[in-house]
Design an enzyme around this catalytic site. Structure first.
Site, PDB file in Angstrom:
ATOM      1  N   LYS A 156       0.820  -1.141  -0.073  1.00 36.44           N
ATOM      2  CA  LYS A 156      -0.202   0.047   0.053  1.00 36.44           C
ATOM      3  C   LYS A 156       1.018   1.094  -0.096  1.00 36.44           C
ATOM      4  O   LYS A 156       1.743   1.255   0.757  1.00 36.44           O
ATOM      5  CB  LYS A 156      -0.812   0.028   1.330  1.00 36.44           C
ATOM      6  CG  LYS A 156      -1.857  -0.979   1.237  1.00 36.44           C
ATOM      7  CD  LYS A 156      -2.909  -0.913   2.416  1.00 36.44           C
ATOM      8  CE  LYS A 156      -3.920  -1.837   2.543  1.00 36.44           C
ATOM      9  NZ  LYS A 156      -5.090  -1.826   2.046  1.00 36.44           N
TER      10      LYS A 156
ATOM     11  N   ARG B  96     -10.107 -11.611   1.614  1.00 33.14           N
ATOM     12  CA  ARG B  96     -10.926 -12.627   1.088  1.00 33.14           C
ATOM     13  C   ARG B  96     -10.350 -14.221   1.024  1.00 33.14           C
ATOM     14  O   ARG B  96     -11.085 -14.974   0.899  1.00 33.14           O
ATOM     15  CB  ARG B  96     -11.244 -12.319  -0.605  1.00 33.14           C
ATOM     16  CG  ARG B  96     -10.103 -12.130  -1.336  1.00 33.14           C
ATOM     17  CD  ARG B  96     -10.455 -11.297  -2.522  1.00 33.14           C
ATOM     18  NE  ARG B  96     -10.762  -9.734  -2.314  1.00 33.14           N
ATOM     19  CZ  ARG B  96     -11.030  -9.066  -3.228  1.00 33.14           C
ATOM     20  NH1 ARG B  96     -11.284  -9.169  -4.443  1.00 33.14           N
ATOM     21  NH2 ARG B  96     -11.147  -7.692  -2.851  1.00 33.14           N
TER      22      ARG B  96
HETATM   23  N1  BES Z   1      -8.181  -4.170   4.142  1.00 34.01           N
HETATM   24  C1  BES Z   1      -8.384  -3.499   2.878  1.00 34.01           C
HETATM   25  C2  BES Z   1      -9.757  -2.938   2.629  1.00 34.01           C
HETATM   26  C3  BES Z   1      -9.993  -1.361   3.375  1.00 34.01           C
HETATM   27  C4  BES Z   1      -9.807  -0.265   2.551  1.00 34.01           C
HETATM   28  C5  BES Z   1     -10.409  -1.429   4.695  1.00 34.01           C
HETATM   29  C6  BES Z   1      -9.854   0.899   3.342  1.00 34.01           C
HETATM   30  C7  BES Z   1     -10.657  -0.223   5.109  1.00 34.01           C
HETATM   31  C8  BES Z   1     -10.268   1.027   4.698  1.00 34.01           C
HETATM   32  C9  BES Z   1      -8.188  -4.721   1.881  1.00 34.01           C
HETATM   33  O1  BES Z   1      -7.542  -5.699   2.299  1.00 34.01           O
HETATM   34  C10 BES Z   1      -7.805  -4.028   0.631  1.00 34.01           C
HETATM   35  O2  BES Z   1      -6.496  -3.606   0.749  1.00 34.01           O
HETATM   36  N2  BES Z   1      -8.442  -4.274  -0.551  1.00 34.01           N
HETATM   37  C11 BES Z   1      -8.063  -3.870  -1.683  1.00 34.01           C
HETATM   38  C12 BES Z   1      -8.557  -4.918  -3.053  1.00 34.01           C
HETATM   39  C13 BES Z   1      -8.214  -4.510  -4.068  1.00 34.01           C
HETATM   40  C14 BES Z   1      -6.396  -4.939  -4.122  1.00 34.01           C
HETATM   41  C15 BES Z   1      -8.865  -5.514  -5.036  1.00 34.01           C
HETATM   42  C16 BES Z   1      -8.922  -2.549  -1.896  1.00 34.01           C
HETATM   43  O3  BES Z   1      -9.962  -2.124  -1.414  1.00 34.01           O
HETATM   44  O4  BES Z   1      -8.118  -1.507  -2.527  1.00 34.01           O
HETATM   45 ZN    ZN Z   2      -5.492  -5.651   1.822  1.00 34.16          ZN
END
Ligand code: BES
Ligand code: ZN
Ligand code: ZN
Length: 463
Positions: free
Chosen positions: A240, A314
């Site tokens: 990230k 997931r």
């Molecule tokens: N934990 C995150 C989702 C999230 C984002 C929770 C903001 C709380 C606040 C999750 O694991 C994630 O990073 N999801 C990605 C998925 C993508 C890579 C398909 C996302 O939402 O960008």
């Molecule tokens: Zn994530």
């Protein structure tokens, strides 16, 4: 702080005034406040220090959430005064909501502050029949569980990792009729939970699956809750950006919510069998990290093409859901901070509800409204389902489109719910409300405890 209905001498009052009835009786005061520029039609509070009273005016007494929010604001005002006993003056039909608002708002995470937000208030006295007062203790049980969840989510990733999460849970349930099973890495391997294990591989900590059970003898229905417990989500190798990584200690909010829920259910003594399954892992980078391009074989033998290691929740839930289905649930709900896309779709304050059963979705949404939580139903469809097809495995962990990401994540999970339980399953995405970096209503900065009140209300409805 204690709430009592036994007559207590108080040094201050908090008056909840629904203007039409209150001001007919107190016209002198109403005029004086009016002269001070105070409009009794507003949903607002004022401290009349001469009268040793905080007035909280409520425009629409049918707006329960408005009432709860106002009550929490009035109580915050009272906390700033050096008073020890506060009398709550309000109509009996509003009192329970007022108390709930006060308790939900009475929270701050100041463990790491040198200057604590100290409240001097020891007692809130409210004149109320013993019969009605019984409900106050139930409200206290639920709000205490909400505070427990907030504390756990707000705690730092240095201190909360899978093993320490389990210790916190064990400590919280030690006097409750809840039994436990803890699966460590070796056990997860035996279970074939390779998707779950891959996520945790670069972590310095072991992964854990915590399975708690509350099983009263006369229970007729079985509810299985599954929580995403990423004690930290750095994104893994699909790392990230810095700004997005901050707050990812909150990626354990789903597991924390299901833990708080089973605790509340046990304390309330609901006549339901409840299981809480928490998938606890840490998504990190390292030489042995799982990679985009890997193909994982999940517990139910489906293969998953990893295209983004940040879509890790997931993967953990996939294995936990297949484990959960073996418990033969009447209801199976997963709770997760699963996607940023859900926050884009619904805003920060709203839980996304997904699933195949329209009746069940609307039942959950009604329970949420009753409990004071916001939800929006995000509908599955056949076209979005195609977007997670993989050329080289059974399913891909990311969608081929940037649109509809909350729903494609839900549809990914669908692959791991046994056919028999598809109509009994809901996916609850709490990525928005679980952790908000400003206070909202009676919710503080940071963790809110999202999902708990909705789930408890739903289960009360089954009782
Ligand atoms: N934990 C995150 C989702 C999230 C984002 C929770 C903001 C709380 C606040 C999750 O694991 C994630 O990073 N999801 C990605 C998925 C993508 C890579 C398909 C996302 O939402 O960008
Ligand atoms: Zn994530
Ligand atoms: Zn995550």
């Amino acid at each position: 702080m204690k709430i009592t209905n036994k007559k207590t001498t108080c040094d201050y009052s908090l008056v909840i005034a629904n203007n039409s009835d209150y001001f007919k009786r107190h016209s002198r005061l109403a005029k004086e406040l009016y002269v001070l520029g105070f409009n009794a039609d507003d949903d607002t509070c004022i401290n009349a220090s001469g009268e040793k009273t905080i007035f909280c005016f409520v425009k629409d007494k049918n707006d329960k959430e408005g009432l709860k929010i106002n009550a929490s604001k009035a109580f915050a005002m009272a906390k700033k005064l050096k008073i020890s006993n506060l009398e709550l003056v309000c109509n009996a039909d509003l009192a329970l909501d007022v108390i709930e608002g006060i308790l939900l708002g009475d929270y701050s995470f100041d463990k790491y502050k040198s200057q604590k937000n100290k409240s001097h208030i020891k007692t809130i006295y409210v004149k109320m029949s013993d019969k009605l007062f019984k409900q106050v203790s139930q409200i206290e049980t639920i709000t205490q569980s909400v505070h427990f969840v907030r504390d756990l989510v707000n705690e730092t990733p240095e201190n909360i990792f899978p093993q320490s999460f389990v210790r916190h849970a064990q400590n919280a349930i030690k006097d409750l009729p809840i039994s436990q099973k803890v699966l460590s890495d070796k056990d997860l391997e035996k279970e074939g939970m390779n998707a779950f294990l891959a996520v945790n591989r670069a972590s310095q900590h072991g992964a854990r699956l915590l399975h708690l059970t509350y099983k009263p003898k006369t229970a007729k229905k079985r509810v299985v809750l599954v929580g995403k417990g990423l004690t930290y989500d750095s994104g893994g190798l699909s790392i990230k950006p810095g700004d997005y990584m901050v707050t990812m200690k909150s990626d354990k909010s789903g597991a924390s919510a299901v833990l708080g829920t089973i605790i509340a259910v046990a304390k309330l003594g609901l006549d339901l069998e409840v299981h809480a399954i928490m998938g606890l892992a840490e998504n990190m980078v390292g030489g042995d990290a799982y990679k985009p391009d890997d193909i994982l074989c999940a517990r139910n033998k489906k293969t998953i093409e990893v295209r983004n290691t940040d879509a890790e929740g997931r993967l953990v839930l996939a294995d936990c859901l297949s484990y959960a289905c073996e418990l033969k649930p009447d209801y199976i709900f997963d709770v997760a901070t699963l996607t940023g896309a859900c926050v884009v779709a619904l805003g920060e304050y709203t839980i996304g509800i997904m699933g195949h059963n329209d009746k069940l979705k609307s039942k959950m949404s009604i329970a949420a409204t009753k409990a004071g939580e916001l939800t929006g139903i995000l509908p599955f469809n056949r076209y979005l389902k195609r977007l997670i097809k993989s050329e080289i495995a059974d399913v891909s962990n990311t969608s081929s489109s940037r649109y509809g990401g909350a729903i494609t994540a839900g549809l990914f999970l669908d692959n791991f719910v046994d056919e028999k339980y598809k109509q009994k399953w809901l996916h609850l995405d709490i990525a928005g409300p679980a952790y908000v970096q400003k206070s909202w209503g009676y919710n503080p900065f940071g963790a809110s405890g999202a999902g708990l009140r909705m789930l408890v209300e739903f289960m009360r409805g089954l009782n």
